[in-house]
Enzyme design. Structure first.
Site, PDB file in Angstrom:
ATOM      1  N   ASP A  36       2.302  17.821  17.847  1.00 31.13           N
ATOM      2  CA  ASP A  36       1.458  17.577  16.679  1.00 31.13           C
ATOM      3  C   ASP A  36       0.077  18.208  16.851  1.00 31.13           C
ATOM      4  O   ASP A  36      -0.644  17.888  17.789  1.00 31.13           O
ATOM      5  CB  ASP A  36       1.318  16.063  16.495  1.00 31.13           C
ATOM      6  CG  ASP A  36       0.494  15.681  15.291  1.00 31.13           C
ATOM      7  OD1 ASP A  36       0.357  16.509  14.363  1.00 31.13           O
ATOM      8  OD2 ASP A  36      -0.022  14.551  15.259  1.00 31.13           O
TER       9      ASP A  36
ATOM     10  N   ASP B 133      -1.954  22.059   9.497  1.00 28.10           N
ATOM     11  CA  ASP B 133      -1.440  20.905  10.239  1.00 28.10           C
ATOM     12  C   ASP B 133       0.074  21.004  10.380  1.00 28.10           C
ATOM     13  O   ASP B 133       0.777  21.177   9.390  1.00 28.10           O
ATOM     14  CB  ASP B 133      -1.824  19.621   9.495  1.00 28.10           C
ATOM     15  CG  ASP B 133      -1.312  18.365  10.180  1.00 28.10           C
ATOM     16  OD1 ASP B 133      -1.371  18.312  11.425  1.00 28.10           O
ATOM     17  OD2 ASP B 133      -0.865  17.449   9.477  1.00 28.10           O
TER      18      ASP B 133
END
Length: 453
Positions: A127, A331
């Site tokens: 992530d 992201d």
């Protein structure tokens, strides 16, 4: 976690124990490491991995909405710490495979890492929107969510140790996790990592050897989770790649440099499972077109860039430059890109005009309000070329599978949505199959097409 429960948990951990020291290992200079990266809808890293029922897209979308709210709250300074005040005590590179995450029950990408001496291997979420790495650990004093494979067992490692509260790594937890650290009565540092959907991990701040492929690095700092609750699917934990000293990238930078890239394999490109994804730590493709890597003082750990234009069939959308002026996050954990309302409205209008000439418009699906009757393979034939253009001329030239997503059988929607917030987000649906390059040292983000084999 309520403050009282958090205090009870801290006291519960305080009775714990033994700390083992590992000798300093000699660091060798390496070029790069590469790990496989897997998508939730793709094939897992080994045949022994149990198959999971795919997460319904409506649930995946709900998680995506929660994540976006959390990112906004971080920028607005409205994140609520899990720890109540009563519980606080004063140049080179490597590469690994990446997979998308539904086989472990999450809407993210994951890879396999080894921890300990001798190493045991675990599937962890990757992530870019978080920093702190953690993994579920024995004895799971409070709770460990179900995962693929076994928990990490610190007592089976010859090099594991817990970190005391006086260490700089313990002091860094506030920025890395958005929660202040706590101490056991025996001076062991306790971390709390919290996320936008109320998921969290609490446990001991620890060090051990990190293994990827044939490479092994000592003294990797991570959280040894003893209370882990929430929407992590069947993963063993999480590896953060954001800009913080406790992130995986920062911890490996002395050996490999402050750069990484990844290629996110498609979850199901027009019905075909994706493959060939990877996470590479170290040297990057210097020939790729790049855009400046920007920062926002509201959260300097996140990656920002500047979207300057969008074109459809080679023609820019009829918008003033000011329409793109909102800060834009890139992201890996957000699925659906969020665009400023004027930009989204113009893109939606043009794509609906073109696609609806061949396919009937369908009802909206949650936040996706531009949908069509037909599977992704059918609708793809009507999707025109779409280019996202960034400051400096770098572009993402999107294929149909980057533009549309089949939400239920026979209904396909544009994989963009509007945001009324003060920032936009480039999500992973638009990043899939490109090599996305983060050159932190030189503050550049690059894009290379056909990054996944």
């Amino acid at each position: 976690m309520e403050p009282l429960l958090f205090l009870l948990f801290a006291l519960f951990l305080a009775g714990s124990s033994s700390v083992r020291l590992n000798p300093e290992a000699e660091r060798s200079k390496q070029q790069a490491f590469r790990l496989p990266l897997y998508h939730i809808h793709g094939q897992g890293p080994d045949s022994a991995q149990p198959e999971e029922t795919p997460l319904p897209f409506s649930e995946a979308l709900a998680l995506d909405i929660a994540r976006v709210k959390f990112l906004h709250s971080r920028l607005n300074g409205t994140v609520t710490s899990l720890a109540g005040s009563s519980g606080l005590i004063n140049g080179k590179s490597v590469k690994v495979p990446l997979n998308p995450g539904q086989s472990i029950g999450i809407a993210n990408y994951y890879t396999k890492i080894g921890l300990g001496t001798p190493p045991t291997y675990h599937l962890v979420v990757v992530d870019t929107g978080s920093s702190f790495p953690w993994i579920q650990c024995e004895p799971c004093r409070v709770y460990c969510h179900p995962q693929v494979g076994s928990h990490f067992n610190p007592s089976a490692s010859n090099t594991y140790r817990r970190l005391p509260c006086r260490t700089s790594q313990c002091s860094s937890l506030k920025v890395a996790t958005l929660n202040s650290p706590m101490c056991t009565v025996s001076n062991v540092c306790i971390y709390t990592a919290s996320y936008g959907d109320q998921s969290f991990s609490v446990g001991y701040l620890s060090k051990d050897s990190l293994t990827f492929g044939s490479e092994s690095l000592p003294d990797f700092v991570f959280g040894c989770g003893q209370d882990n609750m929430g929407l992590f699917g069947r993963s063993a934990g999480l590896i953060g790649l954001a800009k913080n000293e406790l992130s995986m990238v920062s911890q490996l930078s002395a050996r490999y440099g402050k750069a990484f890239s990844y290629c996110l394999p498609s979850s199901a490109p027009l019905g075909k499972p994706g493959s060939g994804g990877f996470l590479s730590i170290g040297s990057v493709n210097s020939g790729a077109r790049s855009t400046p890597m920007l920062s926002d003082p509201r959260d300097p750990t996140l990656y920002f860039l500047k979207l300057t234009a969008i074109s459809v069939s080679g023609r820019p959308l009829p918008l003033a430059a000011s329409a793109y002026s909102v800060p834009t996050i890139i992201d890996s954990g957000t699925t659906i890109s969020r665009l400023a309302a004027p930009v989204y409205d113009a893109l939606r209008k043009e794509l609906v005009r073109i696609i609806s000439s061949k396919f009937q418009v369908a009802e909206a699906f949650s936040i996706l309000d531009a949908c069509f009757k037909g599977g992704a393979g059918q609708i793809a034939t009507a999707v025109p070329p779409v280019n996202l253009i960034f400051q400096g001329g770098a572009e993402l030239t999107l294929a149909p599978e980057n533009v549309i997503i089949e939400v239920v059988k026979g209904t396909t929607c544009l994989s963009f949505a509007a945001t009324t917030r003060e920032n936009a987000i480039i999500g992973n649906q638009q990043q899939q199959t490109f090599e996305i390059i983060y050159d932190i040292t030189n503050s550049k983000i690059g894009f290379s097409p056909r990054g996944c084999s």
